[in-house]
Design a protein around this motif. Structure first.
Motif, PDB file in Angstrom:
ATOM      1  N   ILE A  65       8.304  -2.373   1.039  1.00 57.10           N
ATOM      2  CA  ILE A  65       8.783  -1.670  -0.146  1.00 57.10           C
ATOM      3  C   ILE A  65       9.060  -2.705  -1.237  1.00 57.10           C
ATOM      4  CG2 ILE A  65      10.578  -0.139  -1.046  1.00 57.10           C
ATOM      5  CD1 ILE A  65      11.026   0.753   1.854  1.00 57.10           C
ATOM      6  N   PRO A  66       8.639  -2.477  -2.465  1.00 60.76           N
ATOM      7  CA  PRO A  66       8.913  -3.447  -3.538  1.00 60.76           C
ATOM      8  C   PRO A  66      10.411  -3.699  -3.704  1.00 60.76           C
ATOM      9  CG  PRO A  66       7.291  -1.826  -4.235  1.00 60.76           C
ATOM     10  CD  PRO A  66       7.809  -1.348  -2.920  1.00 60.76           C
ATOM     11  N   ASP A  67      10.727  -4.910  -4.078  1.00 60.01           N
ATOM     12  CA  ASP A  67      12.133  -5.274  -4.262  1.00 60.01           C
ATOM     13  C   ASP A  67      12.793  -4.511  -5.408  1.00 60.01           C
ATOM     14  OD1 ASP A  67      11.818  -7.081  -2.207  1.00 60.01           O
ATOM     15  OD2 ASP A  67      11.319  -8.753  -3.544  1.00 60.01           O
ATOM     16  N   THR A  68      11.991  -3.963  -6.303  1.00 61.53           N
ATOM     17  CA  THR A  68      12.546  -3.241  -7.442  1.00 61.53           C
ATOM     18  C   THR A  68      13.095  -1.867  -7.065  1.00 61.53           C
ATOM     19  OG1 THR A  68      10.320  -2.427  -7.952  1.00 61.53           O
ATOM     20  CG2 THR A  68      11.047  -4.420  -9.091  1.00 61.53           C
ATOM     21  N   ILE A  69      12.851  -1.426  -5.831  1.00 56.76           N
ATOM     22  CA  ILE A  69      13.310  -0.105  -5.399  1.00 56.76           C
ATOM     23  C   ILE A  69      14.506  -0.278  -4.466  1.00 56.76           C
ATOM     24  CG2 ILE A  69      12.692   2.005  -4.154  1.00 56.76           C
ATOM     25  CD1 ILE A  69       9.828   1.572  -4.980  1.00 56.76           C
ATOM     26  N   PRO A  70      15.714   0.110  -4.878  1.00 53.45           N
ATOM     27  CA  PRO A  70      16.893   0.008  -4.003  1.00 53.45           C
ATOM     28  C   PRO A  70      16.760   0.940  -2.805  1.00 53.45           C
ATOM     29  CG  PRO A  70      17.511   0.330  -6.308  1.00 53.45           C
ATOM     30  CD  PRO A  70      16.050   0.604  -6.213  1.00 53.45           C
ATOM     31  N   ASN A  71      17.322   0.545  -1.685  1.00 52.41           N
ATOM     32  CA  ASN A  71      17.254   1.365  -0.470  1.00 52.41           C
ATOM     33  C   ASN A  71      17.924   2.724  -0.654  1.00 52.41           C
ATOM     34  OD1 ASN A  71      15.854  -0.571   1.023  1.00 52.41           O
ATOM     35  ND2 ASN A  71      17.742  -1.583   1.705  1.00 52.41           N
ATOM     36  N   LYS A  72      18.931   2.783  -1.512  1.00 52.76           N
ATOM     37  CA  LYS A  72      19.651   4.048  -1.701  1.00 52.76           C
ATOM     38  C   LYS A  72      18.784   5.101  -2.379  1.00 52.76           C
ATOM     39  CE  LYS A  72      21.711   2.689  -6.143  1.00 52.76           C
ATOM     40  NZ  LYS A  72      22.977   2.502  -6.876  1.00 52.76           N
ATOM     41  N   GLU A  73      17.698   4.686  -3.016  1.00 51.23           N
ATOM     42  CA  GLU A  73      16.814   5.641  -3.672  1.00 51.23           C
ATOM     43  C   GLU A  73      15.729   6.173  -2.751  1.00 51.23           C
ATOM     44  OE1 GLU A  73      15.273   3.843  -7.159  1.00 51.23           O
ATOM     45  OE2 GLU A  73      17.219   3.711  -8.174  1.00 51.23           O
ATOM     46  N   LEU A  74      15.631   5.627  -1.549  1.00 51.55           N
ATOM     47  CA  LEU A  74      14.612   6.074  -0.607  1.00 51.55           C
ATOM     48  C   LEU A  74      15.022   7.384   0.046  1.00 51.55           C
ATOM     49  CD1 LEU A  74      13.742   2.699   1.154  1.00 51.55           C
ATOM     50  CD2 LEU A  74      12.415   3.864  -0.614  1.00 51.55           C
ATOM     51  N   PRO A 116       0.843  -1.208   0.000  1.00 54.70           N
ATOM     52  CA  PRO A 116       0.000   0.000   0.000  1.00 54.70           C
ATOM     53  C   PRO A 116       0.873   1.252   0.000  1.00 54.70           C
ATOM     54  CG  PRO A 116       0.010  -1.037   2.162  1.00 54.70           C
ATOM     55  CD  PRO A 116       0.701  -1.983   1.240  1.00 54.70           C
ATOM     56  N   TYR A 117       0.453   2.245  -0.740  1.00 58.73           N
ATOM     57  CA  TYR A 117       1.262   3.460  -0.843  1.00 58.73           C
ATOM     58  C   TYR A 117       0.369   4.655  -1.167  1.00 58.73           C
ATOM     59  CZ  TYR A 117       0.910   2.728  -5.932  1.00 58.73           C
ATOM     60  OH  TYR A 117       0.449   2.543  -7.208  1.00 58.73           O
ATOM     61  N   HIS A 118       0.923   5.838  -1.025  1.00 55.99           N
ATOM     62  CA  HIS A 118       0.235   7.057  -1.420  1.00 55.99           C
ATOM     63  C   HIS A 118       1.163   7.908  -2.280  1.00 55.99           C
ATOM     64  CE1 HIS A 118       1.910   7.637   2.676  1.00 55.99           C
ATOM     65  NE2 HIS A 118       2.310   8.809   2.210  1.00 55.99           N
ATOM     66  N   VAL A 119       0.570   8.601  -3.224  1.00 56.44           N
ATOM     67  CA  VAL A 119       1.306   9.320  -4.260  1.00 56.44           C
ATOM     68  C   VAL A 119       1.107  10.821  -4.099  1.00 56.44           C
ATOM     69  CG1 VAL A 119       1.532   9.666  -6.755  1.00 56.44           C
ATOM     70  CG2 VAL A 119       1.051   7.384  -5.844  1.00 56.44           C
ATOM     71  N   GLY A 120       2.193  11.575  -4.259  1.00 55.22           N
ATOM     72  CA  GLY A 120       2.136  13.023  -4.308  1.00 55.22           C
ATOM     73  C   GLY A 120       2.649  13.532  -5.638  1.00 55.22           C
ATOM     74  N   LEU A 121       2.794  14.842  -5.745  1.00 58.64           N
ATOM     75  CA  LEU A 121       3.336  15.415  -6.976  1.00 58.64           C
ATOM     76  C   LEU A 121       4.801  15.054  -7.162  1.00 58.64           C
ATOM     77  CD1 LEU A 121       1.795  19.005  -6.897  1.00 58.64           C
ATOM     78  CD2 LEU A 121       0.992  17.005  -8.171  1.00 58.64           C
ATOM     79  N   TRP A 122       5.515  14.833  -6.056  1.00 58.15           N
ATOM     80  CA  TRP A 122       6.956  14.627  -6.123  1.00 58.15           C
ATOM     81  C   TRP A 122       7.382  13.245  -5.646  1.00 58.15           C
ATOM     82  CZ3 TRP A 122       7.805  19.183  -8.312  1.00 58.15           C
ATOM     83  CH2 TRP A 122       7.018  20.271  -7.918  1.00 58.15           C
ATOM     84  N   LEU A 123       6.644  12.672  -4.688  1.00 62.52           N
ATOM     85  CA  LEU A 123       7.077  11.444  -4.032  1.00 62.52           C
ATOM     86  C   LEU A 123       5.995  10.375  -4.080  1.00 62.52           C
ATOM     87  CD1 LEU A 123       8.618  12.967  -0.749  1.00 62.52           C
ATOM     88  CD2 LEU A 123       9.879  12.244  -2.790  1.00 62.52           C
ATOM     89  N   THR A 124       6.444   9.134  -4.035  1.00 64.03           N
ATOM     90  CA  THR A 124       5.576   7.989  -3.761  1.00 64.03           C
ATOM     91  C   THR A 124       6.052   7.370  -2.455  1.00 64.03           C
ATOM     92  OG1 THR A 124       5.134   7.530  -6.093  1.00 64.03           O
ATOM     93  CG2 THR A 124       4.818   5.715  -4.531  1.00 64.03           C
TER      94      THR A 124
END
Length: 212
Positions: A68-77, A54-62
């Motif tokens: 967190i999905p495995d496709t998103i590296p921790n360094k990008e958080l 579950p997540y929420h979306v803004g103009l700049w951030l998700t």
């Protein structure tokens, strides 16, 4: 003096509320939400996986509420479980997303310029800057409206997130940041109408055009 306050004080308050609403909308991340009705459960015998992102979306951030999905590296958080909106599925979706963000920020800037013109007109008792203030507010309303429609277009184009199993217990909805944006559109339109419509009806305002 009393006539000026009666004509423009309400318009000024509405404009201020519109700026606050648009700024809060642009700065928060609850424009669109993907929610689970029930918590995700693990079951080794299950043939259909449950939705657990579950997540929420803004103009700049998700921002992700749980896993967190495995496709998103921790360094990008950034800022906890949030990631910048950059990995769009198509160029068209990215264009809609960028346009919505730019338009809403631009609308805030135009509203601030309108407020400066309105205060200058009241202070100097000139009708021209007050009329320009109303015209600026109409322009900001149009820009904000374009931004809101572009965000809706982005959501419609995105559809369901790819490569993530979605179960029947998932709900989607527009969040309170989205509705703040629409509230700002309405407030801007009301303020602009009052500013332009009341410009020539206010007592104490000299009908001069040499202010600028």
């Amino acid at each position: 003096m009393v006539g000026r306050l009666c004509c423009f004080s309400i318009a000024g308050i509405l404009c201020g509320l519109a700026v606050v609403s648009a700024s809060l909308a642009a700065g928060t991340d609850y424009w669109y939400e993907i929610l689970n009705k029930v918590p995700a459960q693990t079951n080794d015998n299950a043939t259909v996986p449950t939705y657990k992102y579950p997540y929420h979306v803004g103009l700049w951030l998700t921002c992700y509420d749980q896993d967190i999905p495995d496709t998103i590296p921790n360094k990008e958080l950034i800022s906890g479980n949030c990631v910048l909106n950059y990995d769009f599925r198509s160029k068209q979706i990215e264009d809609f997303a960028r346009t919505s963000a730019v338009c809403i920020v631009l609308s805030c800037g135009i509203m601030l310029a309108s407020g400066v013109l309105g205060m200058s007109g009241c202070a100097c008792r000139r009708s021209t800057p007050l009329l320009l203030s109303g015209i600026f507010l109409y322009a900001s309303t149009l820009v904000m409206l374009i931004g809101m429609c572009c965000f809706i277009g982005r959501i419609l184009l995105e559809g369901e997130p790819p490569n993530i199993p979605v179960a029947a217990d998932v709900t989607t909805r527009y969040g309170w940041s989205f509705y703040l944006g629409w509230a700002s559109v309405g407030l801007q339109l009301l303020s602009a109408s009052m500013m332009v419509g009341g410009n020539r009806k206010c007592s104490g305002i000299k009908d001069q055009v040499n202010f600028i």
